[in-house]
Design a protein around this motif. Structure first.
Motif, short mmCIF file in Angstrom:
data_model
loop_
_atom_site.label_atom_id
_atom_site.label_comp_id
_atom_site.label_asym_id
_atom_site.label_seq_id
_atom_site.Cartn_x
_atom_site.Cartn_y
_atom_site.Cartn_z
N LYS A 116 11.37 7.67 -2.85
CA LYS A 116 10.64 8.68 -2.08
C LYS A 116 9.79 9.58 -2.98
CE LYS A 116 9.88 10.66 1.94
NZ LYS A 116 9.25 9.93 3.09
N GLU A 124 5.95 9.76 -2.90
CA GLU A 124 5.23 10.51 -1.87
C GLU A 124 5.27 12.02 -2.11
OE1 GLU A 124 6.64 9.44 2.03
OE2 GLU A 124 7.17 7.41 1.34
N HIS A 151 9.61 15.93 6.12
CA HIS A 151 10.47 14.84 5.64
C HIS A 151 11.86 14.96 6.26
CE1 HIS A 151 13.13 12.66 2.92
NE2 HIS A 151 13.68 13.81 2.54
#
Length: 709
Positions: free
Chosen positions: A402, A405, A437
């Motif tokens: 992740k 991002e 998120h």
């Protein structure tokens, strides 16, 4: 406009009395707060100047007196002058506000005292506003300040005051200790001490070493003052002598204790961390009883704390973070068989192997769940249970996919670097991208996977805070703490039936900023069921019994008494069932089933009962431990015999002394090895446990009342 002239302001609410004096010059003193009437003669005229309502220290301002490291004698705190006060009724009760102003800097302050109907507890906090024309820097502001703590009674504070503190640590949570003030180094040898008894927490584990609370008992006057800091980050309180009286200051973070500093531009405001303060006539148990009622009254209304459904979690002394379809299905069958309502898959469901430093996406592992995780979650649902998953939303592993991002704005930063702790980065919930998120992860788990229970863990500590978009490291931490609470509030509003367990390596974030929102708290990661007894028995002083999740994990290699001990640990609190239930022998699994049936029969009393400790608060060296809950004429008493040679113990139950009552073994029923006899004349429950490291649950019912059927 400021009201001029001398005046007295008196409040009488819910058995509490507060007395403020305003001098001719507009100086405001809080002369009295408590459950006893104010006795004017106990404070001489010279000392009254030390009875401050508020301490606030601004950058560039002086300090007065010989203050040592304490926060007393602050400026412009000593210059603040009365403006107005007001009373209004809110949904909770009376709200009293006191406005003051410093003419030199333009700082305006409002002290809030929110009473709660039917409770001898108030919530206190301070709001600062820059009403001037120049920038102000805030180094410290108290949320609650009270002098004269030992003025009731004729004796000296050294002889009559007793401080109760809860030490906390990983696998050693809620260790209560009681001391006189001289035992802690504060002897009454001068009228104003540079020495203080103080506790501070720095970082995002609010209960890293101590619980954010305290109790101060006046054994002569028969009263106890208690306070609870309702914050999920850095906090501080201190006891010290001021003008020959004992004084308490309570706050959130400050500059010299936590690296917190706040800039206030003209027109800007800042609100301090709230603190609940209350008084009880009596000692520790009476104070905890009043605090328990307050905690229940101010907690987010939720069905979970009404129903107290039983949770099975696959981690402790069971799968240890290795869930797979093959490993889980037999456990799911066994958990449903003994009567569990939630089945929570703990850590590891998102990675095929070592996962610690790679978390952050929260997508299920295909290797662990070839049929997909929904297959297992649907299987749980098909067995009549609500599926749950473990999550650690506030962190991202340093090798997480992740990260592609994210940028630095997602994380805590210090000295231009991302803050690392245990191979994780700490997410900053002030950032809208982080919130988006987190929102998406929760949406997927609840709406796509059908999860109804989340174990929200938190295994790192953010330390001092973050420098990014903040006035100081501590300012960044405080604003993140508050942003996270706002996010949690939104999640509960969006999914009101969702149960989110508050966990932080066990009980490292056991605070009532979190627990006023979360219905259940993981109390410990303690792996030894014998050691867990003391944590379980102590926990109802830290949180309400129905929020105190206690692991019960019968071992593969144990015997019947080991199962009983494990179950008794949890039966008066919140059952967090684990262990290899599918591999237990039929008689041992039957003991689990019997215990959970007893729990279901008494949990209506658990959610309303008040705790007591017949043998006093547990300590690690104790040979016997006991804790009970009382509701009406019924008392449930859990008793553990640890490594003590004596097979009998006498448990004082003062509220039943001289009264006829019946006692019986509630769990395990029809089994030898322990018993009880009620002695009304002595007011004692005589219990017998034939073996060391055994436990029993007893019920004592006052004649003329109804117990468990």
């Amino acid at each position: 406009m400021a009201q001029q002239g001398k005046q007295r302001i008196e409040l009488f609410e819910n058995g509490l009395s507060l007395v403020f004096d305003v001098t001719e010059e507009g100086d405001v003193r809080l002369l009295h707060a408590g459950c006893l009437p104010f006795e004017e003669e106990r404070i001489d005229e010279r000392a009254r100047q030390g009875f401050r309502v508020l301490e606030v220290q601004l950058s560039g301002e002086d300090r007065d007196e010989y203050h040592g490291r304490s926060h007393r004698a602050s400026y412009p705190g000593l210059r603040l002058r009365y403006v107005r006060h007001a009373e209004q009724r809110t949904g909770a009760g009376l709200l009293f506000t006191l406005d003051m102003h410093d003419p030199a800097t333009g700082l305006a302050t409002t002290s809030f005292f929110q009473f709660h109907d039917g409770l001898a507890v108030l919530k206190s906090w301070t709001e600062l506003r820059n009403a001037g024309t120049e920038e102000l820097g805030v180094e410290y502001v108290s949320s609650f300040s009270l002098n004269g703590l030992a003025k009731d009674g004729a004796g000296d504070q050294d002889d009559k005051m007793k401080l109760h503190l809860a030490h906390n640590g990983w696998q050693s949570e809620v260790q209560w200790r009681s001391n006189t003030l001289p035992e802690l180094g504060l002897s009454h040898m001068t009228d104003r001490s540079s020495k203080r008894i103080s506790l501070s927490n720095t970082g995002s584990w609010a209960a890293a070493e101590h619980l954010p609370m305290g109790l101060l008992e006046n054994t002569e006057a028969g009263t106890t003052l208690f306070w609870q800091i309702e914050h999920n980050g850095s906090w501080h309180w201190e006891l010290l002598n001021q003008f020959d009286h004992l004084s308490l200051l309570v706050s959130g973070p400050s500059e010299h204790d936590h690296g917190w500093w706040k800039k206030l531009l003209p027109g800007e405001t800042f609100a301090s961390v709230p603190v609940a303060v209350g008084w009880a006539r009596g000692g520790f148990e009476e104070a905890i009883g009043e605090l328990t009622r307050y905690r229940r009254a101010t907690r987010r209304p939720n069905a979970d704390n009404e129903h107290l459904r039983i949770i099975f979690n696959d981690y402790m002394n069971c799968l240890w973070g290795n869930p797979t379809t093959q490993n889980l299905l037999p456990l799911i069958d066994a958990a449903a068989d003994v009567g569990c309502k939630y089945f929570c898959i703990d850590c590891g469901w998102y990675s095929p192997g070592v996962w610690w430093d790679g978390v952050g996406e929260w997508l299920p592992s295909e290797e662990r769940f070839p049929e997909g995780i929904k297959y297992v979650l649907d299987y749980i649902r098909g067995k009549g249970m609500v599926p749950g998953l473990w999550l650690e939303i506030e962190v991202m592993g340093i090798h997480s996919p992740k990260l592609a991002e994210a940028d630095d704005s997602w994380f805590f930063m210090r000295h231009g670097k991302r803050v690392k702790d245990r191979s994780r980065y700490h997410l900053d919930f002030r950032n809208p991208a982080v919130v988006a998120h987190a929102d998406e992860v929760l949406r997927r788990l609840v709406e796509e996977y059908g999860v109804g229970y989340i174990k929200m863990d938190y295994n790192i500590n953010a330390g001092l805070g973050t420098e990014l978009d903040s006035d100081s490291l501590g300012d960044g931490l405080l604003e993140h703490n508050r942003a996270y609470l706002s996010w949690i509030d939104r999640i509960f509003a969006a999914y009101p039936e969702l149960v989110i367990e508050n966990c932080s390596s066990g009980g490292m974030r056991m605070d009532y900023a979190m627990l006023s929102r979360h219905s259940i708290q993981s109390t410990s990661d303690q792996e030894n069921y014998v050691n867990y007894a003391q944590i379980a028995a102590s926990s109802p002083a830290a949180l309400t019994p129905e929020q105190s999740a206690i692991w019960s994990y019968p071992l593969r290699e144990g015997d019947d008494e080991e199962v009983v001990f494990n179950m008794v640990n949890a039966l008066l609190l919140r059952v967090h069932q684990s262990g290899h239930l599918a591999e237990l022998s039929p008689p041992r699994r039957e003991l689990v089933r019997e215990a959970l049936a007893v729990y279901k029969a008494i949990r209506g009393d658990i959610r309303e009962g008040l705790p007591f400790w017949p043998l006093g608060l547990p300590k690690i060296e104790d040979g016997w431990v006991s804790f009970g809950l009382r509701r009406g004429g019924t008392r449930y008493v859990a008793v553990w015999r640890l490594d003590d040679a004596a097979s009998e113990a006498s448990l004082p139950l003062p509220g039943l002394a001289g009264k006829a009552a019946e006692c019986r073994l509630l769990y395990p029923q029809g089994r030898s090895g322990g018993g009880c006899v009620w002695n009304a004349e002595d007011g004692e429950l005589k219990v017998r446990l034939d073996r060391e490291r055994t436990a029993r649950l007893f019920e004592v019912v006052e004649s003329g009342t109804t117990g468990t059927k």
